[in-house]
Structure formats: C-alpha cells, structure tokens
Write an enzyme that holds these catalytic residues in place. Structure first.
Site, PDB file in Angstrom:
ATOM      1  N   ARG A 232       0.857  -1.179   0.000  1.00 29.09           N
ATOM      2  CA  ARG A 232       0.000   0.000   0.000  1.00 29.09           C
ATOM      3  C   ARG A 232       0.898   1.235   0.000  1.00 29.09           C
ATOM      4  O   ARG A 232       1.995   1.229   0.549  1.00 29.09           O
ATOM      5  CB  ARG A 232      -0.911   0.023   1.232  1.00 29.09           C
ATOM      6  CG  ARG A 232      -2.054  -0.980   1.174  1.00 29.09           C
ATOM      7  CD  ARG A 232      -3.100  -0.554   0.149  1.00 29.09           C
ATOM      8  NE  ARG A 232      -4.244  -1.454   0.132  1.00 29.09           N
ATOM      9  CZ  ARG A 232      -4.365  -2.495  -0.690  1.00 29.09           C
ATOM     10  NH1 ARG A 232      -3.386  -2.759  -1.547  1.00 29.09           N
ATOM     11  NH2 ARG A 232      -5.448  -3.245  -0.674  1.00 29.09           N
ATOM     12  N   GLU A 261      -3.704   7.949  -4.036  1.00 29.65           N
ATOM     13  CA  GLU A 261      -4.101   7.545  -5.391  1.00 29.65           C
ATOM     14  C   GLU A 261      -5.428   8.193  -5.789  1.00 29.65           C
ATOM     15  O   GLU A 261      -6.330   8.299  -4.972  1.00 29.65           O
ATOM     16  CB  GLU A 261      -4.225   6.012  -5.453  1.00 29.65           C
ATOM     17  CG  GLU A 261      -2.911   5.308  -5.204  1.00 29.65           C
ATOM     18  CD  GLU A 261      -3.059   3.795  -5.133  1.00 29.65           C
ATOM     19  OE1 GLU A 261      -4.184   3.294  -5.314  1.00 29.65           O
ATOM     20  OE2 GLU A 261      -2.057   3.117  -4.881  1.00 29.65           O
ATOM     21  N   HIS A 279      -1.443   1.124  -9.800  1.00 27.46           N
ATOM     22  CA  HIS A 279      -2.068   0.144  -8.901  1.00 27.46           C
ATOM     23  C   HIS A 279      -2.763  -0.963  -9.703  1.00 27.46           C
ATOM     24  O   HIS A 279      -3.967  -1.191  -9.592  1.00 27.46           O
ATOM     25  CB  HIS A 279      -3.069   0.821  -7.962  1.00 27.46           C
ATOM     26  CG  HIS A 279      -3.354   0.005  -6.727  1.00 27.46           C
ATOM     27  ND1 HIS A 279      -3.775   0.556  -5.550  1.00 27.46           N
ATOM     28  CD2 HIS A 279      -3.288  -1.336  -6.499  1.00 27.46           C
ATOM     29  CE1 HIS A 279      -3.958  -0.387  -4.638  1.00 27.46           C
ATOM     30  NE2 HIS A 279      -3.671  -1.548  -5.209  1.00 27.46           N
TER      31      HIS A 279
END
Length: 313
Positions: A232, A261, A279
């Site tokens: 993460r 993000e 991602h």
C-alpha cells in the site's frame, strides 16, 4: 436473496456489477446526485456493502446504514474498512485473498526487472529515435542479488519463490519468524534493509506498518538499493523517498501503489530511476473475474446463513 440491498461504493468491475445486479437489489453509490439524499431514502434497504482497495466502508458510512450486515471488499487489503466499527456492530467482513497472489507476485518481479534493467527508459530511448545516435547505457542485473521481503505472507512467499528462480538470496522480516523455510530472518525492517540490495514491501497496512519505510530504512538500503512497493502507498513515507531518490541516497524504486491515489508526487515523474504503475498489481482479466466470483460467493453464503469463504471479521 434477490431483495437484499447491496451498495457498491464505486465503479470497479463491470463483471462484478452485472453479477450483483442479477442476484441482489443493487445500489450504485456513484450514481447518486447527492450522497445525503441517497442515504436518507435508501439507508434502510442496504444490508451489504461492496468496496475495494480505494473505496471501502468508513465509520461514517457504516453509521449511516442501520441494517448493514456484511462488507465484502473486492481486494485482499481491508485497510479502507473500519474493522473496529464492524466488530462493534457485529458486521461481517470478507476479502479476496489467494486468487490474486500470483499476479501481484508477478508484478513485483516485473517491477524489479523494469527498474534494474531500465526497461521503460530503454523503450522510450528506442521510440524517440535516440538509438540512431548511439547505444543505450548499461543497466544492472537482477540474477544473484539479495532480496529482502517485508511481510512473508501469501504474496511475500510467492515473491520469494520467484526471486529464488533468479538465484537470489532471500531474507525477510515479519511479525513472527516463519517455520519451514531456509530464508534469513531479520528482527527489524532496518536490519532487513541493511542486508539486502532489493527491498520488497508486501505486508498488510496497519497502524504499525504505516510509513514503516522511513528515512532510517531508506538510508539502510543505501545508494545502490532498490525499493519495490506492491503493498500500500502508505507503507512508504513518500517525501522521504522522493528526497532520497533526488539526493542519490537510494538507487531506484518500482512502485505500484501511492499514498493519495490516483495522485502521484510530481517529483517522481521526472526521475529515470523510478518505475510507476497505476495500482495494477492484480489487474488481469482472469484474476479480476476470480475476485468478483469470491465477492459474490461470500455474499451468497452470508444471506443463505452458510459459512463465509474468506472471513476477516
């Protein structure tokens, strides 16, 4: 079961959305012109929430849904869900482990290779026509490097097995020493970073692991070290990573995740020793379908009073 109200928090998978629509009374949060008005008129109908790694179920959403029974996240991570609130309310929580392990591990190795061998820079070198003016500069090999893995769970173990195939020496740190492997255990992430050339972040995000990659860890990894993050974004103190890369205190980084993000620190964009992905570690057609099927299966099990397949809470 078809009358059970399920709230999908954001767009994530057209296949998942279609399957939810077939089986339940589906509410799409992003279609609501006003979230307060939507909740005012539909709050009593919603018994389940489907979220993902970026948009889960925080305490405000949970508090607004008095009949909520289950949160099923379309991700292996569940840091976007208020687990304490769910436990307090007796709300079940499920995730999608295992089905995405191979893809995320593959992505980690791809980031290592792309960063060390400068694959993306070499691609731009050819496309820009620079090859006509001379050869591309030398890169760095992967085979035989020492690899440290932060978090030796399902994904971390899969990464270690792949790195072994490249002749890499594996070390790791985790909450507990893992039995039945020949990898070197390090008691802290600083010790791990000091004893490897490539550090891969593959642990869960908790309060203890938030910003676990800090200046001390980065400096222990050193100017020839490479940081790979498929965990993460909040595992890494991004300003410290940026400054280390700009100052040459770290050799490079391969990042699939970021703290805010889809926002990415602008300084990363001009660095040739950083590989950036949006991602997509688990984003293959096959895995996304398997994840969606597992979300559905957990919801069906819950509403049929059967054991959940992958319970978190």
């Amino acid at each position: 079961m078809e009358n059970a109200g399920v709230l999908m928090t954001c767009p994530m998978s057209s296949y998942l959305e279609a399957q939810l629509q077939k089986r339940f009374k589906l509410f799409r949060f992003w279609d609501a012109p006003s979230e307060p008005d939507f909740l005012k008129h539909n709050t009593g109908s919603i018994r389940a929430v489907v979220g993902n790694a970026s948009c889960g179920a925080d305490s405000c959403l949970i508090d607004s849904l008095p009949n909520l029974e289950i949160v099923s996240t379309y991700s292996v991570g569940f840091d976007k869900i208020d687990l304490a609130k769910c436990r307090e309310r007796g709300i079940r929580v499920t995730n999608t482990p295992d089905v995405l392990t191979d893809e995320v591990a593959d992505t980690a190795i791809a980031l290592v290779l792309a960063t060390l061998r400068r694959i993306c820079v070499a691609d731009r070198f050819v496309r820009s026509g620079l090859w006509r003016n001379g050869d591309f500069e030398l890169a760095t090999k992967f085979s035989g490097k020492s690899v440290g893995i932060l978090g030796l769970g399902r994904i971390g173990t899969a990464i270690a097995k792949r790195a072994e195939a490249f002749g890499c020496r594996i070390s790791y740190t985790a909450r507990l020493k893992k039995p039945n492997n020949n990898y070197k255990y390090c008691s802290s992430v600083v010790d791990l970073a000091a004893n490897c050339q490539i550090l891969v972040v593959a642990c869960s995000l908790t309060e203890e692991t938030r910003h676990i990659i800090n200046r001390q860890v980065i400096d222990a990894l050193g100017p020839n070290g490479i940081l790979i993050n498929i965990g993460r974004g909040s595992h890494v103190d991004e300003p410290e990573l940026v400054s280390a890369l700009l100052e040459g205190r770290l050799g490079g980084a391969g990042l699939d995740v970021f703290e805010s993000e889809p926002g990415v620190p602008e300084q990363f964009l001009g660095l040739k020793n950083v590989v950036l992905l949006p991602h997509v570690g688990s984003d293959t057609v096959e895995t996304c379908r398997a994840m969606a099927d597992l979300v559905i299966a957990n919801l069906e099990a819950h509403f049929l009073n059967k054991p959940l397949l992958t319970p978190v809470v």
